[in-house]
Write a protein that holds these residues in place. Structure first.
Motif, mmCIF file in Angstrom:
data_model
loop_
_atom_site.group_PDB
_atom_site.id
_atom_site.type_symbol
_atom_site.label_atom_id
_atom_site.label_comp_id
_atom_site.label_asym_id
_atom_site.label_seq_id
_atom_site.Cartn_x
_atom_site.Cartn_y
_atom_site.Cartn_z
ATOM 1 N N HIS A 58 26.503 -34.426 -9.888
ATOM 2 C CA HIS A 58 26.240 -35.439 -10.909
ATOM 3 C C HIS A 58 24.934 -35.118 -11.626
ATOM 4 C CE1 HIS A 58 25.499 -39.183 -12.962
ATOM 5 N NE2 HIS A 58 24.349 -39.309 -12.318
ATOM 6 N N HIS A 59 25.009 -34.922 -12.947
ATOM 7 C CA HIS A 59 23.839 -34.625 -13.776
ATOM 8 C C HIS A 59 23.490 -35.864 -14.588
ATOM 9 C CE1 HIS A 59 23.926 -30.074 -13.502
ATOM 10 N NE2 HIS A 59 25.093 -30.397 -12.980
ATOM 11 N N SER A 60 22.247 -36.261 -14.547
ATOM 12 C CA SER A 60 21.808 -37.377 -15.376
ATOM 13 C C SER A 60 21.525 -36.945 -16.809
ATOM 14 C CB SER A 60 20.531 -37.988 -14.789
ATOM 15 O OG SER A 60 19.440 -37.082 -14.914
ATOM 16 N N GLY A 61 21.349 -35.630 -17.007
ATOM 17 C CA GLY A 61 20.975 -35.116 -18.318
ATOM 18 C C GLY A 61 19.470 -35.028 -18.518
ATOM 19 N N ARG A 62 18.684 -35.519 -17.521
ATOM 20 C CA ARG A 62 17.230 -35.473 -17.624
ATOM 21 C C ARG A 62 16.678 -34.298 -16.833
ATOM 22 N NH1 ARG A 62 18.286 -40.883 -16.459
ATOM 23 N NH2 ARG A 62 17.872 -40.383 -14.262
ATOM 24 N N GLU A 63 15.565 -33.751 -17.315
ATOM 25 C CA GLU A 63 14.802 -32.757 -16.579
ATOM 26 C C GLU A 63 13.448 -33.335 -16.214
ATOM 27 O OE1 GLU A 63 14.277 -29.053 -18.528
ATOM 28 O OE2 GLU A 63 16.365 -28.408 -18.274
ATOM 29 N N ARG A 64 12.998 -33.066 -14.988
ATOM 30 C CA ARG A 64 11.653 -33.433 -14.565
ATOM 31 C C ARG A 64 10.914 -32.149 -14.233
ATOM 32 N NH1 ARG A 64 10.237 -38.261 -12.828
ATOM 33 N NH2 ARG A 64 8.194 -37.327 -13.264
ATOM 34 N N ARG A 65 9.819 -31.885 -14.942
ATOM 35 C CA ARG A 65 9.095 -30.619 -14.811
ATOM 36 C C ARG A 65 7.797 -30.806 -14.027
ATOM 37 N NH1 ARG A 65 10.572 -26.284 -17.783
ATOM 38 N NH2 ARG A 65 12.445 -26.576 -19.067
ATOM 39 N N PHE A 66 7.531 -29.844 -13.144
ATOM 40 C CA PHE A 66 6.327 -29.853 -12.326
ATOM 41 C C PHE A 66 5.781 -28.430 -12.249
ATOM 42 C CE2 PHE A 66 9.320 -33.008 -10.711
ATOM 43 C CZ PHE A 66 8.562 -34.172 -10.734
ATOM 44 N N ARG A 67 4.495 -28.339 -11.987
ATOM 45 C CA ARG A 67 3.872 -27.040 -11.728
ATOM 46 C C ARG A 67 3.112 -27.153 -10.409
ATOM 47 N NH1 ARG A 67 2.040 -22.228 -14.109
ATOM 48 N NH2 ARG A 67 0.037 -21.492 -13.275
ATOM 49 N N LEU A 68 3.350 -26.216 -9.514
ATOM 50 C CA LEU A 68 2.693 -26.175 -8.213
ATOM 51 C C LEU A 68 1.974 -24.845 -8.073
ATOM 52 C CD1 LEU A 68 5.648 -27.595 -6.108
ATOM 53 C CD2 LEU A 68 3.497 -28.776 -6.576
ATOM 54 N N THR A 69 0.680 -24.902 -7.839
ATOM 55 C CA THR A 69 -0.117 -23.689 -7.675
ATOM 56 C C THR A 69 -0.516 -23.555 -6.218
ATOM 57 O OG1 THR A 69 -0.989 -23.871 -9.924
ATOM 58 C CG2 THR A 69 -2.185 -22.441 -8.402
ATOM 59 N N ARG A 98 8.495 -36.881 -7.706
ATOM 60 C CA ARG A 98 9.422 -38.008 -7.695
ATOM 61 C C ARG A 98 10.388 -37.854 -8.852
ATOM 62 N NH1 ARG A 98 9.442 -43.455 -5.298
ATOM 63 N NH2 ARG A 98 7.639 -42.760 -4.065
ATOM 64 N N VAL A 99 11.673 -37.892 -8.531
ATOM 65 C CA VAL A 99 12.734 -37.799 -9.531
ATOM 66 C C VAL A 99 13.760 -38.881 -9.227
ATOM 67 C CG1 VAL A 99 12.386 -35.300 -9.800
ATOM 68 C CG2 VAL A 99 14.108 -36.132 -8.188
ATOM 69 N N THR A 100 14.731 -39.022 -10.122
ATOM 70 C CA THR A 100 15.858 -39.933 -9.912
ATOM 71 C C THR A 100 17.105 -39.107 -9.640
ATOM 72 O OG1 THR A 100 14.873 -41.601 -11.353
ATOM 73 C CG2 THR A 100 17.230 -41.783 -10.945
ATOM 74 N N ALA A 101 17.960 -39.581 -8.750
ATOM 75 C CA ALA A 101 19.173 -38.849 -8.402
ATOM 76 C C ALA A 101 19.935 -38.451 -9.659
ATOM 77 C CB ALA A 101 20.054 -39.699 -7.494
ATOM 78 N N THR A 104 17.526 -33.001 -13.076
ATOM 79 C CA THR A 104 17.294 -31.592 -12.799
ATOM 80 C C THR A 104 15.800 -31.395 -12.559
ATOM 81 O OG1 THR A 104 19.175 -30.844 -14.128
ATOM 82 C CG2 THR A 104 17.432 -29.243 -13.705
ATOM 83 N N LEU A 105 15.466 -30.965 -11.358
ATOM 84 C CA LEU A 105 14.072 -30.697 -11.013
ATOM 85 C C LEU A 105 13.740 -29.276 -11.428
ATOM 86 C CD1 LEU A 105 12.226 -31.680 -7.790
ATOM 87 C CD2 LEU A 105 12.045 -29.349 -8.631
#
Length: 544
Positions: A58-69, A98-101, A104-105
């Protein structure tokens, strides 16, 4: 059990240097034939079957972007204790993602460490080539390099992330990942993510030094005698399993580690730590500190709330060797989830949480200042945080609330809610996985075979897509093991909880079922970082 001799399944198709992902010789084929016969045909981590499974999520159509160093540097544990360690962005724990089910992380890992690393997304059923296990699912991210993880986070719950390279987990390279339910059925006012850890890095040495000391073993008389249940000791199917039925055993004054024996390394090796809840030996590693949300008990992290409000606790055990007994002084908890999946609500005074496990619980807050204590089970020390809802003095750093000796509903006492319970079905394939080895030679293994991550003879446990798979974890050792399966959640028994990590007591058998619905190549391993890295791992692989 279905196994194959001398199979080149891990290093096949490592030619995808540009992307860092494994590529099979064809879209879904394993590598070249090994000595003694043709190789089995296995699904490739980057093959068509994995891509097709991702499209079905199931795709919500949203992307959540993060950067980890991932970086080396100083981290403050509180009370004047500053250590040099490795962490994400200099924070301990790493920042909460934190994302919603259905989102796309997208997480870019920048590796500023002096060694290669990766990120494993613990507990998530995600696409195989994003699982972060070099060299099984990707190349390790080289020092100075970067890699972008991209996957759909489909299942709500409490998860976390950490490396899967050596014993890097036992540094500061971890953080919580929360996948929110857009249709959250629980009613609560606030939420607090609590991350537990055992800590030695930058104090007594490094995890790599600890592992080297442990691998020297401690002689012929410790930790390798198997149990079969025939002498009155627990063991075999129908034994204690993962502690079913045990409640409130043990004492908050558990025996501390005793001085080391001749031939052992007193700096790192823990002797004499025992716990009835864990079936005997409580751990291998001597830790100078136990942390709650990155802080020592003398300078505890504090949650500030209001009396009468309902708080959701999301508790993650990020430790390398320690099970924690957790209680909030003056309060009773209601367990709602374990390893991200809902269970029928169960009252509890305290929780027992092994490395890699997560528990969610609701609590109605009283008025005052209350200790949240994470007792290092059997090790005679604890981590501490505070809940402050009103005036009052903070309790002592050595406080041990009575709830620690109250009711502890262990995993097998919990029941999956109907919406996540597996449909009744006979298993199509059963894999018996004996947990073997001991402290004498530190030769931890599965079925007597110590896993080599870089070897060609991985001897995979094979499954077919769509099969109901049964795993029988049979602990023949004198030590408890938190057994973790990547990419799936299994169910304990016919109606037990859905989990991805379960404690298996000495001499016991724990039976877990899951549906093979996430193609790829996945690790099964003990989440004691030192047991796993010493060989207590295996590969579960899908037939193409």
């Amino acid at each position: 059990m279905k196994t194959f001799d001398r199979r080149a399944v891990l290093l096949a198709g490592l030619g995808a240097a540009g992307s860092g992902l494994l590529a099979g010789c064809s879209a879904d084929a394993a590598g070249p034939a090994a000595q003694g016969g043709s190789a089995p045909t296995l699904v490739s981590p980057s093959g068509a079957a994995v891509a097709a499974a991702e499209k079905k999520r199931h795709h919500s159509g949203r992307e959540r972007r993060f950067r980890l160093t991932a970086t080396a540097g100083a981290v403050d544990l509180g009370a004047g204790k500053t250590v040099r360690t490795w962490s994400f962005d200099g924070r301990l724990p790493g920042k909460e993602l934190r994302v919603t089910a259905g989102d796309t992380l997208v997480a870019e890992l920048a590796n500023h460490l002096p060694q290669p690393t990766s990120i494993h997304w613990h507990g998530l059923a995600l696409r195989n080539n994003m699982d972060g296990v070099p060299p099984v699912t990707q190349r390790a991210v080289a020092a100075g390099g970067a890699f972008t993880y991209r996957f759909v986070a489909e299942t709500p719950g409490t998860y976390w992330f950490h490396p899967h390279v050596g014993v890097q987990l036992d540094r500061g390279l971890y953080g919580p990942l929360i996948v929110e339910d857009p249709h959250e059925p629980l009613g609560y006012d606030d939420e607090w993510v609590v991350v537990l850890d055992d800590w030695l890095d930058g104090v007594t040495g490094t995890p790599d030094q600890a592992l080297a000391a442990l691998r020297r073993g401690m002689g012929p008389d410790h930790g390798s005698a198997p149990h079969d249940g025939k002498d009155g000791s627990p063991g075999g199917t129908g034994g204690r399993g993962d502690m079913g039925g045990m409640q409130g055993m043990g004492s908050a004054g558990d025996m501390p580690g005793m001085p080391g024996m001749a031939g052992t390394d007193d700096t790192f090796m823990l002797m004499g730590a025992t716990s009835p809840l864990l079936g005997g030996d409580a751990g291998d590693v001597k830790y100078p500190h136990y942390l709650v949300n990155g802080r020592v008990p003398a300078a505890p992290a504090t949650y500030r709330g209001k009396p009468g409000r309902t708080l959701r606790l999301r508790i993650v055990n990020a430790g390398g060797d320690t099970a924690f007994r957790v209680a909030l002084g003056g309060h009773r908890l209601t367990v709602t989830h374990t390893d991200g999946y809902p269970v029928a609500h169960e009252p509890a005074d305290a929780l027992l949480i092994g490395p890699g496990e997560r528990y969610d619980a609701l609590v109605t807050l009283g008025d005052g200042v209350f200790p949240l204590v994470a007792l290092a089970e059997g090790k005679g020390a604890a981590g501490l945080a505070l809940v402050r809802t009103g005036s009052g003095r903070a309790p002592s750093a050595t406080v041990r609330p009575a709830e620690l000796n109250g009711r502890i509903p262990v995993a097998s006492a919990l029941r999956a809610v109907e919406g996540v319970r597996l449909a009744s079905r006979r298993p199509d394939v059963t894999h018996r996985i004996a947990l073997t080895g001991g402290m004498a030679k530190y030769d931890w293994a599965l079925n007597g075979r110590r896993f080599d991550m870089n070897a060609a003879d991985a001897h995979p446990f094979t499954v077919g897509s769509g099969q109901r798979v049964r795993l029988e974890f049979v602990n023949t050792t004198d030590m408890w093991h938190p057994m973790h399966l990547h990419g799936h959640t299994y169910q304990l028994g016919a109606t037990g909880p859905r989990k991805d990590t379960v404690i298996v007591l000495p001499g016991s058998t724990v039976t877990c079922d899951f549906d093979a619905d996430n193609p790829g190549r996945w690790l099964i391993h003990c989440h004691n970082a030192y047991h796993g890295e010493s060989g207590m791992m295996g590969l579960l692989a899908y037939d193409a």
